[in-house]
Design a protein around this motif. Structure first.
Motif, PDB file in Angstrom:
ATOM      1  N   LEU A 106      43.573  33.414  46.242  1.00 47.55           N
ATOM      2  CA  LEU A 106      42.623  34.523  46.095  1.00 47.55           C
ATOM      3  C   LEU A 106      42.512  35.326  47.387  1.00 47.55           C
ATOM      4  O   LEU A 106      42.505  36.564  47.372  1.00 47.55           O
ATOM      5  CB  LEU A 106      41.251  33.985  45.684  1.00 47.55           C
ATOM      6  N   ASP A 107      42.450  34.638  48.517  1.00 43.42           N
ATOM      7  CA  ASP A 107      42.352  35.326  49.808  1.00 43.42           C
ATOM      8  C   ASP A 107      43.613  36.123  50.117  1.00 43.42           C
ATOM      9  O   ASP A 107      43.538  37.209  50.710  1.00 43.42           O
ATOM     10  CB  ASP A 107      42.093  34.316  50.929  1.00 43.42           C
ATOM     11  N   ARG A 108      44.774  35.583  49.740  1.00 42.26           N
ATOM     12  CA  ARG A 108      46.038  36.264  49.998  1.00 42.26           C
ATOM     13  C   ARG A 108      46.186  37.528  49.156  1.00 42.26           C
ATOM     14  O   ARG A 108      46.759  38.519  49.583  1.00 42.26           O
ATOM     15  CB  ARG A 108      47.201  35.309  49.717  1.00 42.26           C
ATOM     16  N   GLY A 109      45.708  37.457  47.907  1.00 43.19           N
ATOM     17  CA  GLY A 109      45.751  38.623  47.036  1.00 43.19           C
ATOM     18  C   GLY A 109      46.928  38.677  46.087  1.00 43.19           C
ATOM     19  O   GLY A 109      47.065  39.629  45.326  1.00 43.19           O
TER      20      GLY A 109
ATOM     21  N   GLY B 164      53.718  32.675  34.618  1.00 42.83           N
ATOM     22  CA  GLY B 164      53.227  33.026  35.946  1.00 42.83           C
ATOM     23  C   GLY B 164      52.381  34.285  35.918  1.00 42.83           C
ATOM     24  O   GLY B 164      51.342  34.374  36.596  1.00 42.83           O
ATOM     25  N   ARG B 165      52.784  35.253  35.124  1.00 40.63           N
ATOM     26  CA  ARG B 165      52.029  36.501  35.009  1.00 40.63           C
ATOM     27  C   ARG B 165      50.656  36.248  34.370  1.00 40.63           C
ATOM     28  O   ARG B 165      49.670  36.899  34.719  1.00 40.63           O
ATOM     29  CB  ARG B 165      52.813  37.524  34.186  1.00 40.63           C
ATOM     30  N   LEU B 166      50.601  35.288  33.450  1.00 42.94           N
ATOM     31  CA  LEU B 166      49.324  34.921  32.837  1.00 42.94           C
ATOM     32  C   LEU B 166      48.364  34.361  33.891  1.00 42.94           C
ATOM     33  O   LEU B 166      47.166  34.694  33.903  1.00 42.94           O
ATOM     34  CB  LEU B 166      49.570  33.887  31.740  1.00 42.94           C
ATOM     35  N   VAL B 167      48.891  33.539  34.798  1.00 42.22           N
ATOM     36  CA  VAL B 167      48.065  32.979  35.867  1.00 42.22           C
ATOM     37  C   VAL B 167      47.613  34.082  36.830  1.00 42.22           C
ATOM     38  O   VAL B 167      46.446  34.133  37.241  1.00 42.22           O
ATOM     39  CB  VAL B 167      48.815  31.865  36.625  1.00 42.22           C
ATOM     40  N   ALA B 168      48.525  34.996  37.185  1.00 38.70           N
ATOM     41  CA  ALA B 168      48.158  36.109  38.071  1.00 38.70           C
ATOM     42  C   ALA B 168      47.084  36.989  37.434  1.00 38.70           C
ATOM     43  O   ALA B 168      46.164  37.461  38.113  1.00 38.70           O
ATOM     44  CB  ALA B 168      49.392  36.940  38.403  1.00 38.70           C
ATOM     45  N   LYS B 169      47.191  37.205  36.131  1.00 42.72           N
ATOM     46  CA  LYS B 169      46.184  37.997  35.415  1.00 42.72           C
ATOM     47  C   LYS B 169      44.813  37.333  35.501  1.00 42.72           C
ATOM     48  O   LYS B 169      43.784  38.003  35.681  1.00 42.72           O
ATOM     49  CB  LYS B 169      46.612  38.172  33.956  1.00 42.72           C
ATOM     50  N   ALA B 170      44.790  36.016  35.371  1.00 43.53           N
ATOM     51  CA  ALA B 170      43.528  35.279  35.457  1.00 43.53           C
ATOM     52  C   ALA B 170      42.950  35.337  36.872  1.00 43.53           C
ATOM     53  O   ALA B 170      41.734  35.385  37.061  1.00 43.53           O
ATOM     54  CB  ALA B 170      43.736  33.834  35.031  1.00 43.53           C
ATOM     55  N   LEU B 171      43.813  35.351  37.865  1.00 42.79           N
ATOM     56  CA  LEU B 171      43.367  35.368  39.254  1.00 42.79           C
ATOM     57  C   LEU B 171      42.852  36.732  39.691  1.00 42.79           C
ATOM     58  O   LEU B 171      41.817  36.839  40.358  1.00 42.79           O
ATOM     59  CB  LEU B 171      44.529  34.967  40.172  1.00 42.79           C
ATOM     60  N   PHE B 172      43.589  37.775  39.313  1.00 43.48           N
ATOM     61  CA  PHE B 172      43.343  39.102  39.896  1.00 43.48           C
ATOM     62  C   PHE B 172      43.111  40.205  38.874  1.00 43.48           C
ATOM     63  O   PHE B 172      42.908  41.358  39.251  1.00 43.48           O
ATOM     64  CB  PHE B 172      44.540  39.501  40.784  1.00 43.48           C
ATOM     65  N   GLY B 173      43.164  39.857  37.575  1.00 44.81           N
ATOM     66  CA  GLY B 173      43.061  40.892  36.560  1.00 44.81           C
ATOM     67  C   GLY B 173      44.304  41.754  36.478  1.00 44.81           C
ATOM     68  O   GLY B 173      44.297  42.810  35.843  1.00 44.81           O
ATOM     69  N   ASP B 174      45.391  41.304  37.106  1.00 46.33           N
ATOM     70  CA  ASP B 174      46.636  42.072  37.163  1.00 46.33           C
ATOM     71  C   ASP B 174      47.812  41.095  37.108  1.00 46.33           C
ATOM     72  O   ASP B 174      48.055  40.354  38.070  1.00 46.33           O
ATOM     73  CB  ASP B 174      46.687  42.887  38.453  1.00 46.33           C
ATOM     74  N   PRO B 175      48.567  41.076  35.999  1.00 44.73           N
ATOM     75  CA  PRO B 175      49.665  40.109  35.866  1.00 44.73           C
ATOM     76  C   PRO B 175      50.834  40.360  36.811  1.00 44.73           C
ATOM     77  O   PRO B 175      51.706  39.504  36.948  1.00 44.73           O
ATOM     78  CB  PRO B 175      50.109  40.280  34.406  1.00 44.73           C
ATOM     79  N   ASP B 176      50.853  41.506  37.465  1.00 47.00           N
ATOM     80  CA  ASP B 176      51.972  41.832  38.349  1.00 47.00           C
ATOM     81  C   ASP B 176      51.713  41.494  39.812  1.00 47.00           C
ATOM     82  O   ASP B 176      52.560  41.762  40.665  1.00 47.00           O
ATOM     83  CB  ASP B 176      52.322  43.311  38.217  1.00 47.00           C
ATOM     84  N   LYS B 177      50.561  40.892  40.109  1.00 46.36           N
ATOM     85  CA  LYS B 177      50.285  40.510  41.489  1.00 46.36           C
ATOM     86  C   LYS B 177      50.957  39.176  41.791  1.00 46.36           C
ATOM     87  O   LYS B 177      50.316  38.139  41.962  1.00 46.36           O
ATOM     88  CB  LYS B 177      48.781  40.460  41.748  1.00 46.36           C
TER      89      LYS B 177
END
Length: 278
Positions: free
Chosen positions: A32-35, A65-78
């Motif tokens: 989360l801190d890394r972004g 992986g994109r599903l996890v990024a979406k959950a973390l940041f609201g953006d699957p491409d992060k």
């Protein structure tokens, strides 16, 4: 304050401090801190992970992986992708080169001693690919034909044993490449090709109307993502994301990916009593 009360207060303060330190040190907070998420995956095995015509990494593993990024940041491409070989999956996790590995990794007891597995996001198995309009309509017809049936399979030490687990009397022809195996099926030298169910489904997606699934699967194995051991908070988070992808609020994301790569329309999870306890 009595001696016992002093001990109790000290224990509570120690537990609270330990909990705060554990939360601070969790991979979840670090990510989360890394972004962005650092995902370890492959790039050479469709439909799991591959480089498409636009030079983009695609596939079902990539989507997890994109599903996890979406959950973390609201953006699957992060996501920052680390394209790795199969033998780097575990070393890259334990050395913190990646936060998460999703790379069609079969769950085994040996691997579970080295990393933590998430809940499974796919159940693999062997299936039989047939030509549409061939001599044998389905698995039952293949089995009934006995030794008249020839099955093409990728060469390995267990190939014949594996095929005979489903078709005990079939002739088994082994090939040293997937392309040659499919050529045998296309030319009529084989009545069916034994291959992973996921590969079978992908081949059907890429060649609509040309092939069909014989309707029988065996040799089940679970595919799970992996995380570095010892971080329960991060493991719990990823498990929650995958679980809700398969059964809850993110089901449309998971189902759309499943349809894209395997050509199968999933049924919406039943409302009411949780399906996990049936």
């Amino acid at each position: 304050m009595t001696f016992l009360k002093t001990i109790a207060v000290a224990a509570l303060m120690t537990a609270t401090a330990g909990s705060a330190i554990a939360q601070e040190a969790s991979k979840l907070q670090q990510v989360l801190d890394r972004g962005h998420l650092i995902l370890g995956t492959g790039s050479t095995n469709p439909p799991w992970h591959f480089i498409d015509a636009d030079n983009k990494l695609k596939g079902f593993d990539v989507d997890m992986g994109r599903l996890v990024a979406k959950a973390l940041f609201g953006d699957p491409d992060k996501i920052e992708y680390v394209q790795q070989s199969g033998d780097a999956r575990i070393p890259n996790l334990v050395t913190d080169k990646v936060d998460l590995t999703c790379q069609f990794m079969t769950v085994t007891a040996e691997r579970a001693q080295q990393i933590e597995f998430t809940i499974p996001y796919y159940r693999e198995g062997v299936g039989l690919l047939q030509m549409e309009g061939g001599d044998y309509a389905d698995y039952e017809a293949l089995k009934a034909a006995g030794s008249d049936v020839t099955v093409a399979v990728l060469q390995n030490v267990y190939a014949e044993e594996m095929v005979h687990a489903a078709l005990p009397e079939a002739e088994v022809d082994q090939y040293d490449s997937v392309d040659l195996m499919y050529q045998a099926l296309n030319s009529g030298r084989a009545d069916a090709a034994a291959t992973d169910q996921s590969a079978l489904r992908w081949f059907m997606v890429k060649n609509p109307g040309r092939y069909h699934d014989a309707g029988y699967g065996w040799n089940p194995q679970s595919y799970s993502c992996g995380v570095k051991p010892g971080d329960q908070r991060w493991l719990n988070f990823v498990n929650t994301v995958l679980h809700e992808g398969m059964t809850g609020v993110e089901f449309p994301f998971y189902a759309d990916s499943f349809k894209t790569w395997f050509g199968t329309e999933l049924s919406v999870p039943q409302i009411g009593f949780p399906v996990e306890y049936k």
